[in-house]
Design an enzyme around this catalytic site. Sequence first.
Site, PDB file in Angstrom:
ATOM      1  N   LYS A 114       5.846  -1.670 -10.852  1.00  0.00           N
ATOM      2  CA  LYS A 114       4.946  -0.488 -10.364  1.00  0.00           C
ATOM      3  C   LYS A 114       4.895   0.454 -11.187  1.00  0.00           C
ATOM      4  O   LYS A 114       3.655   1.293 -11.379  1.00  0.00           O
ATOM      5  CB  LYS A 114       5.085  -0.249  -8.918  1.00  0.00           C
ATOM      6  CG  LYS A 114       5.070  -1.438  -8.080  1.00  0.00           C
ATOM      7  CD  LYS A 114       3.596  -2.057  -8.134  1.00  0.00           C
ATOM      8  CE  LYS A 114       3.276  -3.132  -6.945  1.00  0.00           C
ATOM      9  NZ  LYS A 114       1.854  -3.493  -6.850  1.00  0.00           N
ATOM     10  N   SER A 173       2.844   2.010  -6.631  1.00  0.00           N
ATOM     11  CA  SER A 173       3.671   2.149  -5.392  1.00  0.00           C
ATOM     12  C   SER A 173       4.419   3.216  -5.670  1.00  0.00           C
ATOM     13  O   SER A 173       4.529   4.020  -6.711  1.00  0.00           O
ATOM     14  CB  SER A 173       4.650   0.954  -5.264  1.00  0.00           C
ATOM     15  OG  SER A 173       5.641   1.167  -4.472  1.00  0.00           O
ATOM     16  N   TYR A 209      10.894  -4.732  -8.919  1.00  0.00           N
ATOM     17  CA  TYR A 209       9.483  -4.175  -8.372  1.00  0.00           C
ATOM     18  C   TYR A 209       9.254  -2.567  -8.804  1.00  0.00           C
ATOM     19  O   TYR A 209       8.103  -2.349  -9.051  1.00  0.00           O
ATOM     20  CB  TYR A 209       9.679  -4.495  -6.528  1.00  0.00           C
ATOM     21  CG  TYR A 209       8.443  -3.672  -6.008  1.00  0.00           C
ATOM     22  CD1 TYR A 209       7.333  -4.664  -5.812  1.00  0.00           C
ATOM     23  CD2 TYR A 209       8.199  -2.455  -5.394  1.00  0.00           C
ATOM     24  CE1 TYR A 209       6.065  -4.099  -5.131  1.00  0.00           C
ATOM     25  CE2 TYR A 209       7.111  -2.115  -4.786  1.00  0.00           C
ATOM     26  CZ  TYR A 209       6.062  -2.946  -4.630  1.00  0.00           C
ATOM     27  OH  TYR A 209       5.187  -2.345  -3.886  1.00  0.00           O
ATOM     28  N   ASP A 218      -5.813 -17.032  -9.411  1.00  0.00           N
ATOM     29  CA  ASP A 218      -4.168 -16.887 -10.074  1.00  0.00           C
ATOM     30  C   ASP A 218      -4.490 -15.732 -10.844  1.00  0.00           C
ATOM     31  O   ASP A 218      -5.102 -15.802 -11.844  1.00  0.00           O
ATOM     32  CB  ASP A 218      -3.765 -18.117 -10.613  1.00  0.00           C
ATOM     33  CG  ASP A 218      -2.225 -17.846 -11.307  1.00  0.00           C
ATOM     34  OD1 ASP A 218      -1.786 -16.655 -11.045  1.00  0.00           O
ATOM     35  OD2 ASP A 218      -1.618 -18.700 -11.657  1.00  0.00           O
TER      36      ASP A 218
END
Length: 253
Positions: A156, A139, A152, A61
Site C-alpha cells: 500500500k 491504506s 500488505y 484478473d
Amino acid sequence: MAGRVQNKVALVTGGASGVGRATVQLLLEEGAFVGISDINAEAGQALAQECGERAVFVRHDVTSEADWSAAIAAVQQRFGPLDILINNAGILIPGSIETATLAQFRQLMQVNTDSCFIGCQQGVEAMKERGGSIVNMASVSSWLPVENYAGYSASKAAVGALTRAAALFCRKNGHRVRVNSLHPDGIYTPMMQASAPGVPPQFLLFDAKNNPKGRACMPEHIAKVLLFLASDDSQAINGAEIRADSAILGMGL
C-alpha cells in the site's frame, strides 16, 4: 436534479463486494454508467443484474494486462469513453517480517500494487484527451505500519508513491487526468471480517463516544469519499494521498 457524476462512465475493480460494491451502488445513484470488475464472476454478475442496464459486469484478473485491456474495452464499447477508474481490488494476507513468505509478499505486491500500475497506465491512455479521474485504494498502513502485515503495508505504501508519480506525469505532459490515492484505516468488509473471525462489529467499528479504540468504518463511508474524488467536485485535487482514518495516525499506535 443531475447527479454528481451524471452520465460519466466508471470502472470499479473489486466491484462485487465490500467497498467496491458500495461504490458501484453510489456511482449509479449519482448518475454514472458503471463497469463492475471482479474475479468473482458469480457475485459480479448478480450485482450487475441487480443494478440494471446502467451497469455491466466484466470478469477481470487485475494482475493481467490482457484482462485490463479487455475490461476497459468492454466498458467503453457498452457505455462510451471512460471518465472514472477506481482501483479498488486488493487482498490482505497476514505475516510479520519473520513469518511472511516471499511468495505471500509477491502475491500482495502483484494484486495490490501491480494492479494499480497497470490500471493507471491503461486508464491514463484511455482518458488523457478527454480528461478523467483515477483513484487508487491504498491504506493508512502505508504510513502506520502494522507489524503483522508487513507485506500488505509495503504494497500500500507503493500505491501511494505510484499515485504521486502518475499524477505528476499527467500534469507535466498536459494529460487531463487526476490521480489520487485514498488511505482508509479498517473497513468493515468481508475481508476484515475474515481477518477477525467471530469479533462482533461493535468492537471493531469506530465510535468517538462508545468505542474510541475502534479501527473500522462502514464501506458506505469510504464510497462517499471515492465519489468525491471521482467527481468534478475535486478538480483541484491531484497527486494527493487522502486519509480516511478517523485521526488514527495521530494516536501514536
